[in-house]
Design an enzyme around this catalytic site. Structure first.
Site, mmCIF file in Angstrom:
data_model
loop_
_atom_site.group_PDB
_atom_site.id
_atom_site.type_symbol
_atom_site.label_atom_id
_atom_site.label_comp_id
_atom_site.label_asym_id
_atom_site.label_seq_id
_atom_site.Cartn_x
_atom_site.Cartn_y
_atom_site.Cartn_z
ATOM 1 N N GLY A 1 15.384 -6.628 18.202
ATOM 2 C CA GLY A 1 14.187 -6.815 18.242
ATOM 3 C C GLY A 1 13.438 -6.048 19.497
ATOM 4 O O GLY A 1 12.306 -6.326 19.711
ATOM 5 N N SER A 2 14.299 -5.316 20.354
ATOM 6 C CA SER A 2 13.790 -4.454 21.415
ATOM 7 C C SER A 2 12.374 -3.473 21.251
ATOM 8 O O SER A 2 11.531 -3.623 21.803
ATOM 9 C CB SER A 2 14.477 -3.832 22.077
ATOM 10 O OG SER A 2 14.995 -2.368 21.367
ATOM 11 N N ASN A 3 12.334 -3.086 19.876
ATOM 12 C CA ASN A 3 11.298 -2.281 19.497
ATOM 13 C C ASN A 3 10.050 -3.044 19.287
ATOM 14 O O ASN A 3 9.019 -2.883 19.913
ATOM 15 C CB ASN A 3 11.498 -1.472 18.388
ATOM 16 C CG ASN A 3 12.177 0.012 18.677
ATOM 17 O OD1 ASN A 3 11.754 0.756 19.486
ATOM 18 N ND2 ASN A 3 13.405 0.157 18.335
ATOM 19 N N LYS B 1 17.315 -3.427 5.447
ATOM 20 C CA LYS B 1 17.643 -3.461 4.498
ATOM 21 C C LYS B 1 16.605 -2.307 3.477
ATOM 22 O O LYS B 1 15.401 -2.219 4.001
ATOM 23 C CB LYS B 1 16.997 -4.875 3.852
ATOM 24 C CG LYS B 1 17.859 -5.980 3.649
ATOM 25 C CD LYS B 1 18.205 -6.373 2.024
ATOM 26 C CE LYS B 1 19.433 -6.884 1.755
ATOM 27 N NZ LYS B 1 20.666 -6.355 1.874
ATOM 28 N N ILE C 1 13.734 -1.250 1.066
ATOM 29 C CA ILE C 1 12.361 -1.946 0.697
ATOM 30 C C ILE C 1 12.352 -1.332 -1.059
ATOM 31 O O ILE C 1 12.550 -0.213 -1.094
ATOM 32 C CB ILE C 1 11.422 -1.528 1.415
ATOM 33 C CG1 ILE C 1 11.503 -1.695 2.701
ATOM 34 C CG2 ILE C 1 9.966 -2.129 0.714
ATOM 35 C CD1 ILE C 1 10.675 -2.550 3.526
ATOM 36 N N ASN D 1 8.709 3.896 9.727
ATOM 37 C CA ASN D 1 9.966 3.635 10.326
ATOM 38 C C ASN D 1 10.020 4.367 11.498
ATOM 39 O O ASN D 1 9.873 5.518 11.653
ATOM 40 C CB ASN D 1 11.132 3.893 9.286
ATOM 41 C CG ASN D 1 12.564 3.605 9.789
ATOM 42 O OD1 ASN D 1 12.693 2.414 10.121
ATOM 43 N ND2 ASN D 1 13.284 4.486 9.326
ATOM 44 N N HIS E 1 13.661 5.785 13.485
ATOM 45 C CA HIS E 1 14.923 6.234 13.296
ATOM 46 C C HIS E 1 15.637 6.675 14.656
ATOM 47 O O HIS E 1 14.942 7.853 15.223
ATOM 48 C CB HIS E 1 15.252 7.289 11.932
ATOM 49 C CG HIS E 1 16.531 7.640 11.629
ATOM 50 N ND1 HIS E 1 17.362 6.697 11.009
ATOM 51 C CD2 HIS E 1 17.219 8.684 12.074
ATOM 52 C CE1 HIS E 1 18.604 7.338 10.715
ATOM 53 N NE2 HIS E 1 18.444 8.456 11.411
ATOM 54 N N ASP F 1 14.957 7.858 4.795
ATOM 55 C CA ASP F 1 14.696 8.650 5.771
ATOM 56 C C ASP F 1 14.176 9.973 5.516
ATOM 57 O O ASP F 1 14.265 10.917 6.295
ATOM 58 C CB ASP F 1 15.848 8.851 6.865
ATOM 59 C CG ASP F 1 16.623 7.551 7.296
ATOM 60 O OD1 ASP F 1 15.909 6.614 7.669
ATOM 61 O OD2 ASP F 1 17.786 7.452 7.394
ATOM 62 N N GLU G 1 12.836 5.468 22.054
ATOM 63 C CA GLU G 1 12.049 4.672 20.865
ATOM 64 C C GLU G 1 11.046 3.787 21.379
ATOM 65 O O GLU G 1 9.945 3.696 20.872
ATOM 66 C CB GLU G 1 13.361 3.828 20.256
ATOM 67 C CG GLU G 1 14.345 4.710 19.593
ATOM 68 C CD GLU G 1 15.157 3.741 18.936
ATOM 69 O OE1 GLU G 1 14.643 2.866 18.136
ATOM 70 O OE2 GLU G 1 16.358 4.008 18.869
HETATM 71 C C1 GRF Z 1 16.851 0.964 16.758
HETATM 72 O O1 GRF Z 1 17.630 1.980 17.422
HETATM 73 C C2 GRF Z 1 16.146 1.715 15.751
HETATM 74 O O2 GRF Z 1 15.739 2.899 15.690
HETATM 75 C C3 GRF Z 1 16.973 1.198 14.421
HETATM 76 O O3 GRF Z 1 17.691 0.059 14.761
HETATM 77 C C4 GRF Z 1 17.382 -0.258 16.159
HETATM 78 C C5 GRF Z 1 16.762 -1.565 16.072
HETATM 79 O O4 GRF Z 1 16.803 -1.538 17.402
HETATM 80 N N1 GRF Z 1 16.404 1.640 13.248
HETATM 81 P P1 GRF Z 1 15.993 -3.126 17.952
HETATM 82 O O5 GRF Z 1 16.207 -4.240 16.865
HETATM 83 O O6 GRF Z 1 14.508 -2.639 17.909
HETATM 84 O O7 GRF Z 1 16.407 -3.476 19.305
#
Ligand code: GRF
Length: 204
Positions: free
Chosen positions: A12-14, A90, A92, A106, A108, A149, A178
């Site tokens: 969940g860092s994003n 997963k 969709i 998304n 990537h 993708d 990211e």
């Molecule tokens: C990230 O590297 C994202 O690009 C990929 O999965 C990872 C998720 O990281 N799709 P987080 O859960 O957001 O930390």
């Protein structure tokens, strides 16, 4: 105000980087829902701690889970403007993607169209980049269509990885990017500064 639903499956860092950018008032948006296929992941813990509505989704009938049809109805009633896949592991279903055409993006962790496609997620991506002896990698924000993708690219940023010596180091450097580009793209969405011109996405 941009109403967001964020899909997660792990750390969940994003999600946190988006949440914090909103909190700092850098993006005129609100996280209306966090959706996951995993009940106990750190991203869900973060969402619950921050009073964000959480939904668990599955194509199979499972206790505590809703299906994509129910999720669609929920999003329509919550007036979700944009769905952000931020580490959602997963696929969709096609009907759901069609319902939200051009409303799912998304992130990537590589420079698409290289190192994308089925099986290319998480550390698999960084290992493949490392094993090809690439000198640059990066991150891509793109629209989601029914092929892994392959949706139109919205924004990318490259990083120099020539001095790095493991996939883990690449992952760390790419993740920092990211956390910058996803909030940046959301800010542009909220400001209506994204346009499609001649099959390309232009950001003002
Ligand atoms: C990230 O590297 C994202 O690009 C990929 O999965 C990872 C998720 O990281 N799709 P987080 O859960 O957001 O930390």
């Amino acid at each position: 105000m941009l109403n967001l639903a964020i899909f997660v499956s792990g750390r969940g860092s994003n999600l946190i980087s988006i949440f914090n950018a909103i909190k700092r008032k850098e993006i005129n948006a609100s996280v209306k829902a966090v959706v996951s296929n995993k009940i106990n992941c750190p991203a869900i813990k973060f969402a619950l701690k921050n009073q964000i509505k959480v939904f668990f989704v599955s194509e199979k009938e499972k206790k505590e889970f809703i299906n994509f049809e129910q999720l669609k109805n929920q999003f329509l009633s919550d007036k979700i403007d944009l769905i952000v896949l931020a580490g959602f592991m997963k696929k969709i279903p096609a009907e759901f993607v069609e319902q939200f055409d051009n409303k799912i993006i998304n992130i990537h962790p590589a420079l698409l169209p290289s190192f994308g496609g089925e099986g290319m997620f998480g550390m698999n991506v960084h290992k493949a980049v490392f094993n090809k002896s690439c000198k640059v990698s990066g991150a891509t924000v793109h629209f989601v269509n029914n092929k892994y993708d392959e949706g139109m690219i919205i924004f990318q940023k490259a990083v120099d990885i020539s001095g790095l010596s493991s996939p883990e180091e690449i992952a760390k450097k790419v993740l920092r990017i990211e956390h910058k580009i996803l909030p940046f793209v959301l800010k542009k969405f909220a400001e209506h500064k994204l346009r499609e011109v001649n099959n390309r996405i232009i950001i003002e």
